[in-house]
Design an enzyme around this catalytic site. Sequence first.
Site, PDB file in Angstrom:
ATOM      1  N   ASN A  42       0.789  -1.034  -0.083  1.00  0.00           N
ATOM      2  CA  ASN A  42       0.480  -0.168   0.054  1.00  0.00           C
ATOM      3  C   ASN A  42       0.680   0.941  -0.246  1.00  0.00           C
ATOM      4  O   ASN A  42       1.644   1.817   0.364  1.00  0.00           O
ATOM      5  CB  ASN A  42      -0.818  -0.061   1.516  1.00  0.00           C
ATOM      6  CG  ASN A  42      -0.395  -0.043   2.618  1.00  0.00           C
ATOM      7  OD1 ASN A  42       0.737  -0.707   2.785  1.00  0.00           O
ATOM      8  ND2 ASN A  42      -1.006   0.339   3.679  1.00  0.00           N
ATOM      9  N   GLU A  44       0.189   5.551   0.829  1.00  0.00           N
ATOM     10  CA  GLU A  44      -0.601   6.345   0.635  1.00  0.00           C
ATOM     11  C   GLU A  44       0.018   7.536   0.614  1.00  0.00           C
ATOM     12  O   GLU A  44       0.562   7.994   0.218  1.00  0.00           O
ATOM     13  CB  GLU A  44      -1.001   6.235   2.609  1.00  0.00           C
ATOM     14  CG  GLU A  44      -1.652   4.838   2.763  1.00  0.00           C
ATOM     15  CD  GLU A  44      -1.587   4.556   4.812  1.00  0.00           C
ATOM     16  OE1 GLU A  44      -0.642   5.688   5.149  1.00  0.00           O
ATOM     17  OE2 GLU A  44      -2.136   3.906   5.138  1.00  0.00           O
ATOM     18  N   CYS A  53      -4.105   0.632  -2.430  1.00  0.00           N
ATOM     19  CA  CYS A  53      -3.689  -0.675  -1.835  1.00  0.00           C
ATOM     20  C   CYS A  53      -3.669  -1.634  -2.464  1.00  0.00           C
ATOM     21  O   CYS A  53      -2.470  -1.331  -3.745  1.00  0.00           O
ATOM     22  CB  CYS A  53      -5.217  -1.258  -1.505  1.00  0.00           C
ATOM     23  SG  CYS A  53      -6.603  -1.060  -1.037  1.00  0.00           S
ATOM     24  N   GLU A  55      -2.877  -5.246  -2.798  1.00  0.00           N
ATOM     25  CA  GLU A  55      -3.530  -5.298  -4.174  1.00  0.00           C
ATOM     26  C   GLU A  55      -3.926  -5.132  -5.389  1.00  0.00           C
ATOM     27  O   GLU A  55      -3.370  -5.410  -6.614  1.00  0.00           O
ATOM     28  CB  GLU A  55      -4.490  -5.882  -3.976  1.00  0.00           C
ATOM     29  CG  GLU A  55      -4.866  -7.066  -2.960  1.00  0.00           C
ATOM     30  CD  GLU A  55      -5.340  -5.939  -1.863  1.00  0.00           C
ATOM     31  OE1 GLU A  55      -4.886  -5.423  -1.477  1.00  0.00           O
ATOM     32  OE2 GLU A  55      -5.856  -6.617  -0.052  1.00  0.00           O
ATOM     33  N   CYS A  84      -9.987  -5.766   1.035  1.00  0.00           N
ATOM     34  CA  CYS A  84     -11.309  -4.389   0.953  1.00  0.00           C
ATOM     35  C   CYS A  84     -12.202  -4.913  -0.835  1.00  0.00           C
ATOM     36  O   CYS A  84     -12.271  -5.308  -1.890  1.00  0.00           O
ATOM     37  CB  CYS A  84     -10.914  -3.075   0.598  1.00  0.00           C
ATOM     38  SG  CYS A  84     -10.256  -2.507  -0.702  1.00  0.00           S
ATOM     39  N   CYS A  87     -10.445  -3.951  -3.940  1.00  0.00           N
ATOM     40  CA  CYS A  87      -9.589  -4.360  -3.956  1.00  0.00           C
ATOM     41  C   CYS A  87     -10.359  -5.898  -5.329  1.00  0.00           C
ATOM     42  O   CYS A  87      -9.628  -6.429  -6.259  1.00  0.00           O
ATOM     43  CB  CYS A  87      -8.582  -4.673  -3.650  1.00  0.00           C
ATOM     44  SG  CYS A  87      -7.340  -3.880  -3.096  1.00  0.00           S
TER      45      CYS A  87
HETATM   46  N1  THU Z   1      -5.726  -1.736   1.686  1.00  0.00           N
HETATM   47  C1  THU Z   1      -4.660  -2.543   1.620  1.00  0.00           C
HETATM   48  O1  THU Z   1      -3.723  -2.332   1.133  1.00  0.00           O
HETATM   49  N2  THU Z   1      -5.268  -3.523   0.705  1.00  0.00           N
HETATM   50  C2  THU Z   1      -7.133  -4.030   1.370  1.00  0.00           C
HETATM   51  O2  THU Z   1      -7.362  -4.623   0.718  1.00  0.00           O
HETATM   52  C3  THU Z   1      -7.312  -2.957   2.679  1.00  0.00           C
HETATM   53  C4  THU Z   1      -6.451  -1.882   2.255  1.00  0.00           C
HETATM   54  C5  THU Z   1      -4.691  -0.369   2.566  1.00  0.00           C
HETATM   55  C6  THU Z   1      -4.774   1.054   2.533  1.00  0.00           C
HETATM   56  C7  THU Z   1      -4.366   1.888   3.544  1.00  0.00           C
HETATM   57  O3  THU Z   1      -3.209   2.381   3.453  1.00  0.00           O
HETATM   58  C8  THU Z   1      -4.105   0.632   5.093  1.00  0.00           C
HETATM   59  O4  THU Z   1      -4.546  -0.477   3.938  1.00  0.00           O
HETATM   60  C9  THU Z   1      -5.783   0.943   6.028  1.00  0.00           C
HETATM   61  O5  THU Z   1      -6.628   1.062   4.998  1.00  0.00           O
END
Ligand code: THU
Length: 129
Positions: A42, A44, A53, A55, A84, A87
């Site tokens: 991920n 940010e 994200c 994935e 999520c 994704c």
């Molecule tokens: N996140 C992912 O990388 N993948 C997911 O399927 C769920 C959430 C990340 C996004 C964010 O940087 C952190 O997790 C908290 O939501």
Amino acid sequence: MTDSELIREALLARECSYSPYSSFPVGAALLATSGRIYRGTNVENASYGLTMCAERVAIGCAVAAGERSFEAIAVVVRGGGSPCGACRQVLLEFGHSLRVVMADEGGSLVEVKTMAELLPSAFGPSSLE
Ligand code: THU
């Protein structure tokens, strides 16, 4: 490629996470039918909604390398959660039978599900035919 090898790749990807806002690093490792593995983590942003994200980063890397067909993706998060909704939709684009291997931050397997199980009644490529 075993599930535990794929999980190990996802753990390595997770070490590269850029998650200063959530402190919730996520690692992904996507196994293509070619046998190659694409890592994702991920990424940010100070403008929170622009966060990418793990994935979807992995899918982007793989597609940019010319891949279209995938067997499995390992996802590693604290506590071993699942992808999520956004994704799930992006992963489903590349097949209902893709295996999603979920593991915790220690690399312990939590569960394995197919995309068909994670996103039933999905809107996908066939919906546009
Ligand atoms: N996140 C992912 O990388 N993948 C997911 O399927 C769920 C959430 C990340 C996004 C964010 O940087 C952190 O997790 C908290 O939501």
